[in-house]
Design a protein around this motif. Structure first.
Motif, PDB file in Angstrom:
ATOM      1  N   UNK A  86      -7.056 161.388 196.432  1.00  0.00           N
ATOM      2  CA  UNK A  86      -7.024 162.127 195.167  1.00  0.00           C
ATOM      3  C   UNK A  86      -8.245 161.752 194.324  1.00  0.00           C
ATOM      4  N   UNK A  87      -8.949 162.771 193.807  1.00  0.00           N
ATOM      5  CA  UNK A  87     -10.059 162.509 192.900  1.00  0.00           C
ATOM      6  C   UNK A  87      -9.513 162.555 191.481  1.00  0.00           C
ATOM      7  N   UNK A  88      -9.600 161.402 190.773  1.00  0.00           N
ATOM      8  CA  UNK A  88      -9.077 161.287 189.415  1.00  0.00           C
ATOM      9  C   UNK A  88     -10.086 161.846 188.411  1.00  0.00           C
ATOM     10  N   UNK A  89     -11.354 161.496 188.584  1.00  0.00           N
ATOM     11  CA  UNK A  89     -12.458 162.030 187.779  1.00  0.00           C
ATOM     12  C   UNK A  89     -13.704 161.960 188.649  1.00  0.00           C
ATOM     13  N   UNK A  90     -14.865 162.380 188.149  1.00  0.00           N
ATOM     14  CA  UNK A  90     -16.056 162.413 189.021  1.00  0.00           C
ATOM     15  C   UNK A  90     -16.417 161.065 189.666  1.00  0.00           C
ATOM     16  N   UNK A  91     -16.016 159.949 189.064  1.00  0.00           N
ATOM     17  CA  UNK A  91     -16.380 158.645 189.613  1.00  0.00           C
ATOM     18  C   UNK A  91     -15.204 157.863 190.180  1.00  0.00           C
ATOM     19  N   UNK A  92     -13.987 158.290 189.943  1.00  0.00           N
ATOM     20  CA  UNK A  92     -12.816 157.515 190.344  1.00  0.00           C
ATOM     21  C   UNK A  92     -11.955 158.287 191.343  1.00  0.00           C
ATOM     22  N   UNK A  93     -11.599 157.603 192.427  1.00  0.00           N
ATOM     23  CA  UNK A  93     -10.773 158.175 193.479  1.00  0.00           C
ATOM     24  C   UNK A  93      -9.593 157.244 193.742  1.00  0.00           C
ATOM     25  N   UNK A  94      -8.461 157.834 194.088  1.00  0.00           N
ATOM     26  CA  UNK A  94      -7.285 157.050 194.447  1.00  0.00           C
ATOM     27  C   UNK A  94      -6.908 157.420 195.878  1.00  0.00           C
ATOM     28  N   UNK A  95      -6.774 156.384 196.734  1.00  0.00           N
ATOM     29  CA  UNK A  95      -6.493 156.601 198.146  1.00  0.00           C
ATOM     30  C   UNK A  95      -5.269 155.778 198.543  1.00  0.00           C
ATOM     31  N   UNK A 143      -3.595 154.636 202.057  1.00  0.00           N
ATOM     32  CA  UNK A 143      -3.820 154.580 203.498  1.00  0.00           C
ATOM     33  C   UNK A 143      -2.907 153.519 204.090  1.00  0.00           C
ATOM     34  N   UNK A 144      -2.090 153.915 205.062  1.00  0.00           N
ATOM     35  CA  UNK A 144      -1.141 153.025 205.732  1.00  0.00           C
ATOM     36  C   UNK A 144      -0.278 152.267 204.724  1.00  0.00           C
ATOM     37  N   UNK A 145       0.188 152.987 203.695  1.00  0.00           N
ATOM     38  CA  UNK A 145       1.096 152.408 202.705  1.00  0.00           C
ATOM     39  C   UNK A 145       0.430 151.530 201.655  1.00  0.00           C
ATOM     40  N   UNK A 146      -0.891 151.419 201.698  1.00  0.00           N
ATOM     41  CA  UNK A 146      -1.614 150.599 200.716  1.00  0.00           C
ATOM     42  C   UNK A 146      -2.390 151.507 199.775  1.00  0.00           C
ATOM     43  N   UNK A 147      -2.434 151.118 198.505  1.00  0.00           N
ATOM     44  CA  UNK A 147      -3.092 151.898 197.461  1.00  0.00           C
ATOM     45  C   UNK A 147      -4.463 151.306 197.149  1.00  0.00           C
ATOM     46  N   UNK A 148      -5.464 152.186 197.019  1.00  0.00           N
ATOM     47  CA  UNK A 148      -6.831 151.762 196.731  1.00  0.00           C
ATOM     48  C   UNK A 148      -7.402 152.612 195.606  1.00  0.00           C
ATOM     49  N   UNK A 149      -8.007 151.951 194.616  1.00  0.00           N
ATOM     50  CA  UNK A 149      -8.759 152.644 193.575  1.00  0.00           C
ATOM     51  C   UNK A 149     -10.231 152.441 193.893  1.00  0.00           C
ATOM     52  N   UNK A 150     -10.950 153.540 194.050  1.00  0.00           N
ATOM     53  CA  UNK A 150     -12.371 153.477 194.402  1.00  0.00           C
ATOM     54  C   UNK A 150     -13.173 154.059 193.249  1.00  0.00           C
ATOM     55  N   UNK A 151     -14.039 153.230 192.660  1.00  0.00           N
ATOM     56  CA  UNK A 151     -14.892 153.655 191.556  1.00  0.00           C
ATOM     57  C   UNK A 151     -16.329 153.697 192.051  1.00  0.00           C
ATOM     58  N   UNK A 152     -16.981 154.852 191.941  1.00  0.00           N
ATOM     59  CA  UNK A 152     -18.363 155.026 192.379  1.00  0.00           C
ATOM     60  C   UNK A 152     -19.283 154.728 191.197  1.00  0.00           C
TER      61      UNK A 152
END
Length: 165
Positions: A32-41, A43-52
């Motif tokens: 899921x793309x939260x905003x242009x720089x932040x993504x929420x993923x 995967x295999x039951x684990x949550x990841x916040x990815x900030x570009x």
């Protein structure tokens, strides 16, 4: 296929018939793309916040944070990998030999000297045009060979300003 390097880890990324593969295994993740720089993923039951933080298309790098841990991803294409294996890794590198005026104006100041090493994006001079000061930055890494303008000099669009060795 593209290779992504994170620190010393290599990931092989490819798309086969619309399916994303990482190291030959299907990537099944909720993305899921939260905003242009932040993504929420998830995967295999684990949550990841990815900030570009930064994408450098010329260097083919991405600075990002995953759950607060900052890192850098370096992308290498199949062609780049093959050229490196053949000892021709510089075949795709554009040689920077000169800097020309992007517009007519007046040289306000020059920030470099002959013989100085400059990095891509480093300020070289300030060009005043239409009552605005424009910082002209280095288009790549190099060494200043010759400075062809002085402060208060008037220049035309396309005029040679600096040459590089």
């Amino acid at each position: 296929m593209t290779e992504a390097f994170i620190e010393s880890f290599l990931f092989k990324l490819e798309n086969q018939q619309g399916e994303e593969l990482v190291n030959g295994q299907s990537l099944s993740a909720d993305f899921q793309q939260v905003n242009p720089q932040l993504f929420h993923v998830i995967h295999e039951g684990k949550s990841y916040d990815i900030f570009v933080h930064k994408i450098d298309q010329d260097a083919k790098t991405v600075e990002l944070s995953i759950n607060g841990k900052k890192g850098q991803v370096k992308l290498v294409s199949r062609i780049e990998r093959m050229l490196k294996q053949l000892g021709m890794e510089n075949a795709l590198v554009k040689k920077m030999d000169s800097l020309k005026a992007p517009m007519p104006g007046l040289i306000h100041s020059v920030s470099v000297e002959v013989g100085q090493e400059v990095l891509k994006g480093e300020p070289l001079l300030i060009l005043e045009a239409m009552k605005m000061e424009n910082v002209i930055k280095s288009p790549g890494d190099g060494v200043v060979k010759e400075i062809l303008v002085q402060p208060k000099a008037s220049v035309e669009k396309g005029e040679l300003l600096i040459s590089f060795a």
